[in-house]
Design a protein around this motif. Structure first.
Motif, PDB file in Angstrom:
ATOM      1  N   THR A   1       0.875  -1.727   0.131  1.00 43.81           N
ATOM      2  CA  THR A   1      -0.190  -0.352   0.138  1.00 43.81           C
ATOM      3  C   THR A   1       0.839   1.531   0.274  1.00 43.81           C
ATOM      4  N   GLU A   2       1.979   0.736   1.057  1.00 49.05           N
ATOM      5  CA  GLU A   2       2.581   2.638   1.251  1.00 49.05           C
ATOM      6  C   GLU A   2       3.648   2.821  -0.406  1.00 49.05           C
ATOM      7  N   ALA A   3       4.576   1.763  -0.873  1.00 49.04           N
ATOM      8  CA  ALA A   3       5.420   1.571  -1.977  1.00 49.04           C
ATOM      9  C   ALA A   3       4.127   1.979  -3.775  1.00 49.04           C
ATOM     10  N   THR A   4       3.123   1.877  -3.567  1.00 51.38           N
ATOM     11  CA  THR A   4       2.258   1.750  -4.660  1.00 51.38           C
ATOM     12  C   THR A   4       1.438   3.362  -4.900  1.00 51.38           C
ATOM     13  N   ALA A   5       1.354   4.026  -3.080  1.00 53.07           N
ATOM     14  CA  ALA A   5       0.909   5.251  -2.998  1.00 53.07           C
ATOM     15  C   ALA A   5       1.946   5.985  -3.183  1.00 53.07           C
ATOM     16  N   PHE A   6       3.252   5.847  -2.335  1.00 51.85           N
ATOM     17  CA  PHE A   6       4.300   6.885  -2.910  1.00 51.85           C
ATOM     18  C   PHE A   6       4.572   6.824  -4.632  1.00 51.85           C
ATOM     19  N   ALA A   7       4.172   5.401  -5.616  1.00 55.89           N
ATOM     20  CA  ALA A   7       4.518   5.819  -6.438  1.00 55.89           C
ATOM     21  C   ALA A   7       3.840   6.457  -7.118  1.00 55.89           C
ATOM     22  N   HIS A   8       2.165   6.772  -7.293  1.00 57.02           N
ATOM     23  CA  HIS A   8       1.485   7.186  -7.335  1.00 57.02           C
ATOM     24  C   HIS A   8       2.136   9.356  -7.427  1.00 57.02           C
TER      25      HIS A   8
ATOM     26  N   PRO B   1      10.594   9.067 -12.945  1.00 60.42           N
ATOM     27  CA  PRO B   1      11.043   8.852 -12.366  1.00 60.42           C
ATOM     28  C   PRO B   1      11.435   7.880 -13.529  1.00 60.42           C
ATOM     29  N   LYS B   2      12.384   7.286 -14.233  1.00 63.16           N
ATOM     30  CA  LYS B   2      13.047   6.370 -14.897  1.00 63.16           C
ATOM     31  C   LYS B   2      12.244   5.271 -13.763  1.00 63.16           C
ATOM     32  N   PHE B   3      12.603   4.621 -12.693  1.00 61.14           N
ATOM     33  CA  PHE B   3      11.999   4.059 -11.992  1.00 61.14           C
ATOM     34  C   PHE B   3      12.347   4.343 -11.013  1.00 61.14           C
ATOM     35  N   LEU B   4      11.150   3.168  -9.676  1.00 58.57           N
ATOM     36  CA  LEU B   4      11.687   3.042  -8.374  1.00 58.57           C
ATOM     37  C   LEU B   4      12.073   1.523  -7.927  1.00 58.57           C
ATOM     38  N   GLU B   5      13.365   2.384  -7.093  1.00 59.83           N
ATOM     39  CA  GLU B   5      14.124   0.316  -7.319  1.00 59.83           C
ATOM     40  C   GLU B   5      13.860  -0.462  -5.864  1.00 59.83           C
ATOM     41  N   GLU B   6      13.484  -1.086  -5.261  1.00 59.28           N
ATOM     42  CA  GLU B   6      13.075  -2.147  -4.559  1.00 59.28           C
ATOM     43  C   GLU B   6      12.687  -0.873  -3.155  1.00 59.28           C
ATOM     44  N   PRO B   7      11.214  -0.597  -3.788  1.00 59.47           N
ATOM     45  CA  PRO B   7       9.994  -0.305  -2.798  1.00 59.47           C
ATOM     46  C   PRO B   7       9.558  -1.243  -1.867  1.00 59.47           C
ATOM     47  N   VAL B   8       9.886  -2.298  -1.994  1.00 62.20           N
ATOM     48  CA  VAL B   8       9.004  -2.901  -1.072  1.00 62.20           C
ATOM     49  C   VAL B   8       9.772  -3.931   0.379  1.00 62.20           C
TER      50      VAL B   8
ATOM     51  N   LYS C   1       3.169  -6.339  -7.327  1.00 60.89           N
ATOM     52  CA  LYS C   1       1.534  -5.667  -7.750  1.00 60.89           C
ATOM     53  C   LYS C   1       1.886  -3.911  -7.818  1.00 60.89           C
ATOM     54  N   VAL C   2       3.207  -3.899  -7.297  1.00 57.04           N
ATOM     55  CA  VAL C   2       3.162  -2.485  -7.628  1.00 57.04           C
ATOM     56  C   VAL C   2       3.726  -1.883  -8.522  1.00 57.04           C
ATOM     57  N   ARG C   3       4.341  -2.327  -9.555  1.00 56.43           N
ATOM     58  CA  ARG C   3       5.072  -2.621 -10.428  1.00 56.43           C
ATOM     59  C   ARG C   3       3.480  -2.522 -11.378  1.00 56.43           C
ATOM     60  N   ARG C   4       2.592  -3.386 -11.181  1.00 53.01           N
ATOM     61  CA  ARG C   4       1.566  -2.910 -12.017  1.00 53.01           C
ATOM     62  C   ARG C   4       0.110  -2.150 -11.328  1.00 53.01           C
ATOM     63  N   GLU C   5      -0.019  -0.980 -10.084  1.00 49.53           N
ATOM     64  CA  GLU C   5      -0.998  -0.583  -9.868  1.00 49.53           C
ATOM     65  C   GLU C   5      -0.442   0.819  -9.583  1.00 49.53           C
TER      66      GLU C   5
ATOM     67  N   GLY D   1       2.485   2.369 -11.491  1.00 45.43           N
ATOM     68  CA  GLY D   1       2.321   3.250 -13.044  1.00 45.43           C
ATOM     69  C   GLY D   1       3.758   3.925 -12.753  1.00 45.43           C
ATOM     70  N   ILE D   2       4.714   2.966 -12.802  1.00 49.71           N
ATOM     71  CA  ILE D   2       5.940   3.506 -12.900  1.00 49.71           C
ATOM     72  C   ILE D   2       6.533   2.084 -12.702  1.00 49.71           C
ATOM     73  N   ASP D   3       7.776   2.548 -13.266  1.00 47.28           N
ATOM     74  CA  ASP D   3       8.575   0.884 -13.640  1.00 47.28           C
ATOM     75  C   ASP D   3       9.545   0.080 -12.003  1.00 47.28           C
ATOM     76  N   ILE D   4       9.753  -0.945 -12.207  1.00 46.33           N
ATOM     77  CA  ILE D   4      10.051  -1.416 -11.287  1.00 46.33           C
ATOM     78  C   ILE D   4      11.971  -1.753 -11.385  1.00 46.33           C
ATOM     79  N   ALA D   5      12.698  -1.355 -10.706  1.00 39.89           N
ATOM     80  CA  ALA D   5      14.327  -2.315 -10.428  1.00 39.89           C
ATOM     81  C   ALA D   5      14.126  -2.651 -10.055  1.00 39.89           C
ATOM     82  N   ALA D   6      15.223  -3.778  -9.223  1.00 35.32           N
ATOM     83  CA  ALA D   6      15.120  -4.605  -8.367  1.00 35.32           C
ATOM     84  C   ALA D   6      16.427  -5.684  -9.174  1.00 35.32           C
TER      85      ALA D   6
END
Length: 368
Positions: A202-209, A216-223, A234-238, A240-245
């Motif tokens: 929930t926190e990571a998805t809200a941060f992405a929004h 951002p080009k990507f969010l790295e290791e948010p969870v 789930k965070v990648r899907r919901e 709206g920002i690319d995820i890197a890890a």
């Protein structure tokens, strides 16, 4: 040619990161700990590797001395075709002691040193031993340490651009710092945000929004935890920002789990953690097969950084090499890995990893 010795060298080079900080718990870290792996042979040829060790240098060095050296000492030096089978045997022999973390850091150091040796024997740079070089220079991004204050973040971003960097990565977890960086660097400069695994879904998805307007080009290791690939997906899907890890992933097997979960847009193998050059190449092949882009993890300054440059030169994919934004007291390679005015670093062309480490620097900063 026989391996006569495998030796760990722990060196500690102080640095100044200005307003930024690197902390482990309550302790601020003000020096770069590097554990270099020296593989000696009866032919007088030496290979150098790099085992990840930011806050565990004595543990990593002990793992090399107690687990890695007995696996290799006295054996025939494998050629490039033989290294994967050699390292598979080492992994199998040591699996009881951990498939991830310090055991794999130590294995990575040996693997890098063996690839360095194999290329040195052939008299060619590592990239030529593996394939055809496609880039002679690699663009670098400034990987800023944690700052926290938006004004200071903006100031450090501006300083990095003045020094030639053409992309920025933050290690921040607040929305105001992300927007402060974007305002400071303008719309055209790539911006990445590494959160270091602090949030739930929930926190990571809200941060992405909240950050989407900063692009951002990507969010790295948010969870947390980093191996929760279902939540990462789930965070990648919901979000709206690319995820890197992937900097915390070891071996191609964990990357396969990550990609099967559809958790990442960018895979981030770290050559000093993942299992060395051997596993890194497996991750690259898997990423290409699955349509996942690469963003290698490389904020270190030992042989692992040279190995990363060599490996990145094999791909014309516009990837950036990660460079910690700090002033070091010394460098093992002189000024040859400094970022130039165009924001790039030259790929070494000498045999093996390309450069010999400065022995005087090793002795000056050695931790006994």
């Amino acid at each position: 040619m026989l391996i006569t010795n495998v030796r760990a060298h722990h060196i500690r080079i102080p640095y100044d990161a200005g307003v930024a900080s690197f902390r482990q718990g309550a302790s601020a870290i003000t020096a770069l700990d590097t554990v270099m792996v020296e593989v000696s042979t009866d032919a007088g040829v030496t290979g150098w590797g790099d085992a990840f060790s930011y806050v565990c240098p004595r543990s990593t060095a002990t793992a090399i001395d107690e687990m890695i050296a007995p696996q290799a000492r006295g054996l025939e030096v494998p050629d490039a075709e033989g290294i994967p089978a050699f390292m598979d045997r080492v992994q199998r022999n040591l699996h009881l002691f951990g498939r991830y973390g310090i055991t794999m850091f130590a294995i990575s150091g040996l693997d890098i040193a063996l690839w360095d040796l194999a290329a040195r024997v052939q008299g060619v740079p590592l990239h030529r031993l593996i394939g055809a070089s496609k880039r002679a220079r690699i663009p670098a991004y400034a990987s800023l340490l944690r700052i926290g204050n938006p004004e200071h973040v903006a100031g450090e971003c501006e300083t990095a651009l003045r020094r030639g960097y053409t992309a920025i990565k933050l290690h921040e977890t607040t929305v105001p710092t992300v927007f402060a960086a974007r305002q400071a660097i303008g719309a055209a400069i790539p911006l990445m945000v590494d959160l270091n695994c602090p949030m739930d879904a929930t926190e990571a998805t809200a941060f992405a929004h909240a950050c989407r307007a900063a692009v951002p080009k990507f969010l790295e290791e948010p969870v947390w935890p980093p191996e929760d690939f279902a939540t990462l997906a789930k965070v990648r899907r919901e979000g709206g920002i690319d995820i890197a890890a992937g900097e915390n992933a070891c071996t191609v097997h964990q990357f396969r789990q990550m990609m099967t979960a559809d958790a990442v847009s960018y895979a981030q193998p770290s050559v000093t953690k993942v299992g060395g050059v051997t596993e890194y190449l497996k991750v690259v092949a898997l990423a290409d097969e699955r349509g996942v882009k690469l963003a290698p993890h490389s904020p270190y300054f030992g042989p692992g950084f040279l190995a990363t440059l060599q490996l990145m030169s094999l791909r014309d994919d516009a990837t950036f090499v990660e460079v910690f934004f700090m002033n070091r007291a010394a460098c093992l390679w002189g000024g040859r890995i400094d970022v130039d005015a165009n924001g790039t670093i030259t790929v070494p062309q000498g045999p093996g990893l390309g450069y010999e480490p400065d022995k005087a620097i090793i002795e000056r900063y050695r931790v006994s």
